[in-house]
Write a protein that holds these residues in place. Sequence first.
Motif, PDB file in Angstrom:
ATOM      1  N   VAL A 124       0.856  -1.192   0.000  1.00  0.00           N
ATOM      2  CA  VAL A 124       0.000   0.000   0.000  1.00  0.00           C
ATOM      3  C   VAL A 124       0.885   1.233   0.000  1.00  0.00           C
ATOM      4  CG1 VAL A 124      -1.829   1.244   1.217  1.00  0.00           C
ATOM      5  CG2 VAL A 124      -1.764  -1.259   1.292  1.00  0.00           C
ATOM      6  N   THR A 125       0.768   2.054  -1.051  1.00  0.00           N
ATOM      7  CA  THR A 125       1.585   3.263  -1.158  1.00  0.00           C
ATOM      8  C   THR A 125       0.741   4.534  -1.092  1.00  0.00           C
ATOM      9  OG1 THR A 125       1.498   3.161  -3.568  1.00  0.00           O
ATOM     10  CG2 THR A 125       3.393   2.125  -2.496  1.00  0.00           C
ATOM     11  N   GLY A 126      -0.562   4.393  -0.971  1.00  0.00           N
ATOM     12  CA  GLY A 126      -1.442   5.558  -0.924  1.00  0.00           C
ATOM     13  C   GLY A 126      -1.886   5.887   0.488  1.00  0.00           C
ATOM     14  N   ALA A 127      -2.067   7.182   0.731  1.00  0.00           N
ATOM     15  CA  ALA A 127      -2.535   7.659   2.035  1.00  0.00           C
ATOM     16  C   ALA A 127      -3.968   7.177   2.285  1.00  0.00           C
ATOM     17  CB  ALA A 127      -2.484   9.182   2.069  1.00  0.00           C
ATOM     18  N   PRO A 128      -4.376   7.127   3.546  1.00  0.00           N
ATOM     19  CA  PRO A 128      -5.716   6.617   3.850  1.00  0.00           C
ATOM     20  C   PRO A 128      -6.840   7.505   3.326  1.00  0.00           C
ATOM     21  CG  PRO A 128      -4.676   7.447   5.845  1.00  0.00           C
ATOM     22  CD  PRO A 128      -3.643   7.469   4.758  1.00  0.00           C
ATOM     23  N   TYR A 129      -6.588   8.775   3.197  1.00  0.00           N
ATOM     24  CA  TYR A 129      -7.611   9.700   2.707  1.00  0.00           C
ATOM     25  C   TYR A 129      -7.009  10.595   1.638  1.00  0.00           C
ATOM     26  CZ  TYR A 129      -9.892   7.875   6.785  1.00  0.00           C
ATOM     27  OH  TYR A 129     -10.429   7.010   7.700  1.00  0.00           O
ATOM     28  N   TYR A 186       4.111   1.632   2.503  1.00  0.00           N
ATOM     29  CA  TYR A 186       5.316   2.308   2.046  1.00  0.00           C
ATOM     30  C   TYR A 186       4.930   3.664   1.462  1.00  0.00           C
ATOM     31  CZ  TYR A 186       9.848   2.812  -0.323  1.00  0.00           C
ATOM     32  OH  TYR A 186      11.071   3.261  -0.735  1.00  0.00           O
ATOM     33  N   CYS A 187       5.863   4.581   1.366  1.00  0.00           N
ATOM     34  CA  CYS A 187       5.628   5.953   0.893  1.00  0.00           C
ATOM     35  C   CYS A 187       4.491   6.566   1.703  1.00  0.00           C
ATOM     36  CB  CYS A 187       5.360   5.971  -0.608  1.00  0.00           C
ATOM     37  SG  CYS A 187       6.753   5.394  -1.590  1.00  0.00           S
ATOM     38  N   ASP A 188       3.526   7.216   1.064  1.00  0.00           N
ATOM     39  CA  ASP A 188       2.418   7.825   1.803  1.00  0.00           C
ATOM     40  C   ASP A 188       1.510   6.780   2.441  1.00  0.00           C
ATOM     41  OD1 ASP A 188       3.237  10.407   1.337  1.00  0.00           O
ATOM     42  OD2 ASP A 188       1.869  10.752  -0.335  1.00  0.00           O
ATOM     43  N   GLY A 189       1.670   5.535   2.065  1.00  0.00           N
ATOM     44  CA  GLY A 189       0.892   4.459   2.673  1.00  0.00           C
ATOM     45  C   GLY A 189       1.140   4.316   4.165  1.00  0.00           C
ATOM     46  N   VAL A 190       2.291   4.785   4.647  1.00  0.00           N
ATOM     47  CA  VAL A 190       2.576   4.690   6.083  1.00  0.00           C
ATOM     48  C   VAL A 190       1.600   5.525   6.905  1.00  0.00           C
ATOM     49  CG1 VAL A 190       5.020   4.198   5.675  1.00  0.00           C
ATOM     50  CG2 VAL A 190       4.300   6.551   6.137  1.00  0.00           C
ATOM     51  N   LEU A 191       0.938   6.477   6.290  1.00  0.00           N
ATOM     52  CA  LEU A 191      -0.038   7.303   7.012  1.00  0.00           C
ATOM     53  C   LEU A 191      -1.259   6.487   7.439  1.00  0.00           C
ATOM     54  CD1 LEU A 191       0.237  10.528   4.847  1.00  0.00           C
ATOM     55  CD2 LEU A 191       1.205  10.125   7.122  1.00  0.00           C
TER      56      LEU A 191
END
Length: 128
Positions: A7-12, A40-45
């Motif tokens: 998952v590389t995308g932010a939650p929202y 990973y990347c913004d997925g860590v959010l």
Amino acid sequence: MNYTVLVTGAPYGTQNASTAFLFCKALVNTVHHLKSIFFYCDGVLNANSMTTPANDEFDLIKAWQKLKKKHHVNLYVCNSAAMRRGVIAEKKILNLDTQNGNLAIFFELSGLIELACAIKKCDRLIQF
């Protein structure tokens, strides 16, 4: 088949993480195995416990936690990407002079070596 999800995308703000969650939720109800999810990347959010959606919005962070609790799927968070985005664990607070960590429960900080091992062991890697 054994799957690993990246998952590389932010939650929202994007559909990446929510689509990844829906895929994972569907996958655990099949004969296939979801071995791990790597953020990973913004997925860590997705691992930020300080994220608080509005009452009428889907709480993706809690959904990931429920998936882990119910299906025992490992939720790995890239340590370097998390540090760059302000997601830290309690044990890191002494080095950063902060009062609290904000890594949500059931998420585990790890390195890219964990992702490499998961890729080696799985049959399919799906990235969102």
